[in-house]
Design a protein around this motif. Structure first.
Motif, PDB file in Angstrom:
ATOM      1  N   VAL A 297       0.836  -1.086  -0.051  1.00  0.00           N
ATOM      2  CA  VAL A 297       0.101  -0.012   0.200  1.00  0.00           C
ATOM      3  C   VAL A 297       0.756   1.232   0.068  1.00  0.00           C
ATOM      4  O   VAL A 297       1.716   1.168   0.883  1.00  0.00           O
ATOM      5  CB  VAL A 297      -0.965  -0.183   1.212  1.00  0.00           C
ATOM      6  N   SER A 298       0.701   2.205  -1.061  1.00  0.00           N
ATOM      7  CA  SER A 298       1.424   3.251  -0.982  1.00  0.00           C
ATOM      8  C   SER A 298       0.472   4.760  -0.627  1.00  0.00           C
ATOM      9  O   SER A 298      -0.770   4.703  -0.848  1.00  0.00           O
ATOM     10  CB  SER A 298       2.209   3.504  -2.241  1.00  0.00           C
ATOM     11  N   MET A 299       1.407   5.509   0.130  1.00  0.00           N
ATOM     12  CA  MET A 299       0.499   6.667   0.342  1.00  0.00           C
ATOM     13  C   MET A 299       1.179   7.986  -0.484  1.00  0.00           C
ATOM     14  O   MET A 299       0.791   9.098  -0.345  1.00  0.00           O
ATOM     15  CB  MET A 299       0.686   7.416   1.786  1.00  0.00           C
ATOM     16  N   LYS A 300       2.135   7.542  -1.537  1.00  0.00           N
ATOM     17  CA  LYS A 300       2.693   8.460  -2.220  1.00  0.00           C
ATOM     18  C   LYS A 300       1.707   9.359  -3.053  1.00  0.00           C
ATOM     19  O   LYS A 300       2.068  10.508  -3.216  1.00  0.00           O
ATOM     20  CB  LYS A 300       3.581   7.574  -3.257  1.00  0.00           C
ATOM     21  N   ASP A 301       0.788   8.830  -3.664  1.00  0.00           N
ATOM     22  CA  ASP A 301      -0.160   9.714  -4.511  1.00  0.00           C
ATOM     23  C   ASP A 301      -1.546   9.901  -3.782  1.00  0.00           C
ATOM     24  O   ASP A 301      -2.460  10.354  -4.411  1.00  0.00           O
ATOM     25  CB  ASP A 301      -0.558   8.857  -5.806  1.00  0.00           C
ATOM     26  N   LEU A 302      -1.559   9.792  -2.484  1.00  0.00           N
ATOM     27  CA  LEU A 302      -2.955  10.014  -1.858  1.00  0.00           C
ATOM     28  C   LEU A 302      -3.115  11.549  -1.483  1.00  0.00           C
ATOM     29  O   LEU A 302      -1.951  12.131  -1.331  1.00  0.00           O
ATOM     30  CB  LEU A 302      -2.953   9.344  -0.338  1.00  0.00           C
ATOM     31  N   PRO A 303      -4.250  11.826  -1.435  1.00  0.00           N
ATOM     32  CA  PRO A 303      -4.485  13.255  -0.969  1.00  0.00           C
ATOM     33  C   PRO A 303      -4.401  13.426   0.571  1.00  0.00           C
ATOM     34  O   PRO A 303      -5.092  13.322   1.406  1.00  0.00           O
ATOM     35  CB  PRO A 303      -5.695  13.526  -1.322  1.00  0.00           C
ATOM     36  N   LEU A 304      -2.959  13.833   0.824  1.00  0.00           N
ATOM     37  CA  LEU A 304      -2.611  13.507   2.507  1.00  0.00           C
ATOM     38  C   LEU A 304      -2.903  14.869   3.122  1.00  0.00           C
ATOM     39  O   LEU A 304      -2.859  14.952   4.486  1.00  0.00           O
ATOM     40  CB  LEU A 304      -0.983  13.308   2.426  1.00  0.00           C
ATOM     41  N   ASN A 305      -3.516  15.798   2.554  1.00  0.00           N
ATOM     42  CA  ASN A 305      -4.023  16.967   3.338  1.00  0.00           C
ATOM     43  C   ASN A 305      -5.588  16.611   3.667  1.00  0.00           C
ATOM     44  O   ASN A 305      -6.152  17.693   4.316  1.00  0.00           O
ATOM     45  CB  ASN A 305      -3.741  18.347   2.498  1.00  0.00           C
ATOM     46  N   HIS A 306      -6.123  15.604   3.373  1.00  0.00           N
ATOM     47  CA  HIS A 306      -7.303  15.463   3.606  1.00  0.00           C
ATOM     48  C   HIS A 306      -7.760  15.037   5.242  1.00  0.00           C
ATOM     49  O   HIS A 306      -6.557  14.882   5.965  1.00  0.00           O
ATOM     50  CB  HIS A 306      -8.005  14.196   2.743  1.00  0.00           C
ATOM     51  N   SER A 307      -8.875  14.975   5.705  1.00  0.00           N
ATOM     52  CA  SER A 307      -9.294  14.630   7.073  1.00  0.00           C
ATOM     53  C   SER A 307      -9.558  13.200   7.342  1.00  0.00           C
ATOM     54  O   SER A 307      -9.911  12.916   8.707  1.00  0.00           O
ATOM     55  CB  SER A 307      -9.827  15.607   7.640  1.00  0.00           C
ATOM     56  N   ASP A 308      -9.807  12.433   6.410  1.00  0.00           N
ATOM     57  CA  ASP A 308     -10.344  11.223   6.536  1.00  0.00           C
ATOM     58  C   ASP A 308      -9.289   9.983   6.362  1.00  0.00           C
ATOM     59  O   ASP A 308      -8.416   9.999   5.538  1.00  0.00           O
ATOM     60  CB  ASP A 308     -11.385  10.679   5.715  1.00  0.00           C
ATOM     61  N   LEU A 309      -9.261   8.950   7.267  1.00  0.00           N
ATOM     62  CA  LEU A 309      -8.427   7.865   7.136  1.00  0.00           C
ATOM     63  C   LEU A 309      -8.596   7.074   5.752  1.00  0.00           C
ATOM     64  O   LEU A 309      -9.741   6.886   5.504  1.00  0.00           O
ATOM     65  CB  LEU A 309      -9.051   6.978   8.551  1.00  0.00           C
ATOM     66  N   PHE A 310      -7.504   6.493   5.399  1.00  0.00           N
ATOM     67  CA  PHE A 310      -7.523   5.652   4.404  1.00  0.00           C
ATOM     68  C   PHE A 310      -7.404   4.069   4.866  1.00  0.00           C
ATOM     69  O   PHE A 310      -6.120   3.795   5.356  1.00  0.00           O
ATOM     70  CB  PHE A 310      -6.547   6.038   3.271  1.00  0.00           C
ATOM     71  N   VAL A 311      -8.270   3.341   4.503  1.00  0.00           N
ATOM     72  CA  VAL A 311      -8.297   1.896   5.244  1.00  0.00           C
ATOM     73  C   VAL A 311      -8.069   0.899   4.326  1.00  0.00           C
ATOM     74  O   VAL A 311      -8.971   0.939   3.537  1.00  0.00           O
ATOM     75  CB  VAL A 311      -9.488   1.831   6.251  1.00  0.00           C
ATOM     76  N   TYR A 312      -7.041  -0.151   4.126  1.00  0.00           N
ATOM     77  CA  TYR A 312      -6.968  -1.132   3.254  1.00  0.00           C
ATOM     78  C   TYR A 312      -7.034  -2.351   3.855  1.00  0.00           C
ATOM     79  O   TYR A 312      -6.192  -2.663   4.748  1.00  0.00           O
ATOM     80  CB  TYR A 312      -5.768  -0.816   2.499  1.00  0.00           C
ATOM     81  N   GLU A 313      -7.848  -3.346   3.513  1.00  0.00           N
ATOM     82  CA  GLU A 313      -8.010  -4.588   3.981  1.00  0.00           C
ATOM     83  C   GLU A 313      -6.629  -5.355   3.334  1.00  0.00           C
ATOM     84  O   GLU A 313      -6.221  -5.191   2.585  1.00  0.00           O
ATOM     85  CB  GLU A 313      -9.393  -5.293   3.661  1.00  0.00           C
ATOM     86  N   LEU A 314      -6.543  -6.391   4.386  1.00  0.00           N
ATOM     87  CA  LEU A 314      -5.423  -7.376   4.073  1.00  0.00           C
ATOM     88  C   LEU A 314      -5.643  -8.290   2.994  1.00  0.00           C
ATOM     89  O   LEU A 314      -6.814  -8.762   3.109  1.00  0.00           O
ATOM     90  CB  LEU A 314      -4.862  -7.783   5.351  1.00  0.00           C
TER      91      LEU A 314
END
Length: 324
Positions: A297-314
């Protein structure tokens, strides 16, 4: 029981094995910079570094087992049952509950040196997240590309130890593990020489004889030695894929297959997951006991200034690559 480690070979990597007899329904979670971290006794952290790691998400709160922030500081909590002591609130300290400790430090600190400064004012409290979730007795490995420390909350207060081994397991306390490593100073990855006596004609009959005496059991002290030995003697190309592969090979060196270590209740402890976070790629690599293919899982291209969690199932279903 668990094993954590940090590894620098051109780039920096941080991760761990989580060894447990049951699943905790954990997920890979990215906490963006504006997610509001509400703290039990201190002011809310409304703006902070982004964080990626493995966590349980309860009531929209990420209870991190291990994580790394966008600046390259990694942190993991490992079981420290029988040794860990948390305290009541202290007026002259920043009172941080144990479940808040990882997000608190990773939100504020960009390096181990900054973490050391913040830690001077911290008291880890004995508050639980909820009535259903008991307080976990932990100690913590904290690392960046240059150094590692171990943090233990004991009856005497918060203890901070420099960690030249870049490894942590479980009980006893870190000073024991540090002292115990001297029992293995004769280990070598090289072809050993006869040091018993020049009068005796002794031959090397197998590769790997320099590591005779390396403990092979799954106890915490033995896993510490095995991981420290593998890490200190690690050789890998300075590429992303080579480093990630090497990191998982080191974790595999201390992993627990089902049936090897019984827990109370006649159930078996296993390595629920292994993780490796690449700072350069801002990527959380992992594999589970059920699926030993490396997932990411990469956070490189995620909108990191947002306020909601990004959650990824295994990805827990075994994946096999067929070549024909």
């Amino acid at each position: 029981m668990c094993t954590g480690l940090s590894y620098t070979n051109g780039s920096f990597y941080f991760g761990r094995n989580l060894d447990l007899e049951y699943s905790l329904n954990n997920k890979v979670v990215v906490t963006p910079r504006n997610f509001p971290f509400k703290l039990s006794k201190e002011e809310e952290l409304s703006s902070h570094y982004s964080i990626i790691g493995m966590a349980m998400v309860v009531d929209n709160y990420p209870l991190y087992f291990d994580a790394v922030n966008e600046k390259g500081l990694g942190m993991g909590g490992l079981n420290f049952d029988g040794f860990s002591v948390y305290h009541d609130e202290q007026k002259d300290k920043k009172n941080i509950a144990s479940f808040e400790f990882i997000p608190y430090l990773l939100s504020k600190c960009a390096s181990v040196q900054e973490a050391k400064t913040v830690l001077k004012d911290i008291n880890i409290t004995n508050l639980s997240f909820s009535e259903k979730l008991q307080v976990s007795p932990l100690h913590w490995l904290i690392s960046d590309k240059d150094s590692s420390i171990v943090v233990e909350s004991t009856a005497e207060g918060l203890q901070i130890y420099d960690n030249q081994f870049n490894v942590l397991t479980n009980n006893p306390s870190f000073p024991y593990h540090q002292y115990n490593m001297s029992n293995y100073l004769n280990l070598t990855s090289n072809i050993p020489e006869n040091r018993l006596s020049a009068k005796l004609d002794l031959d090397v009959y197998s590769r790997g004889m320099g590591s005779i005496g390396l403990p092979g059991d799954l106890s915490s002290p033995s896993r510490f030695v095995r991981a420290a030995y593998a890490l200190a003697n690690s050789v890998a190309d300075k590429t992303e894929l080579a480093n990630v592969a090497q990191f998982f090979h080191i974790l595999d060196f201390v992993a627990q297959p089902k049936g090897s270590a019984m827990a109370p209740g006649e159930i078996y402890e296993i390595t629920q997951y292994s993780s490796c976070v690449s700072i350069e790629e801002q990527t959380y690599y992992y594999k589970t006991y059920e699926n030993n293919q490396i997932c990411a899982v990469s956070m490189k291209d995620l909108p990191l200034n947002h306020s909601d969690l990004f959650v990824y199932e295994l990805e827990k279903e075994q994946s096999i690559h067929y070549t024909n």
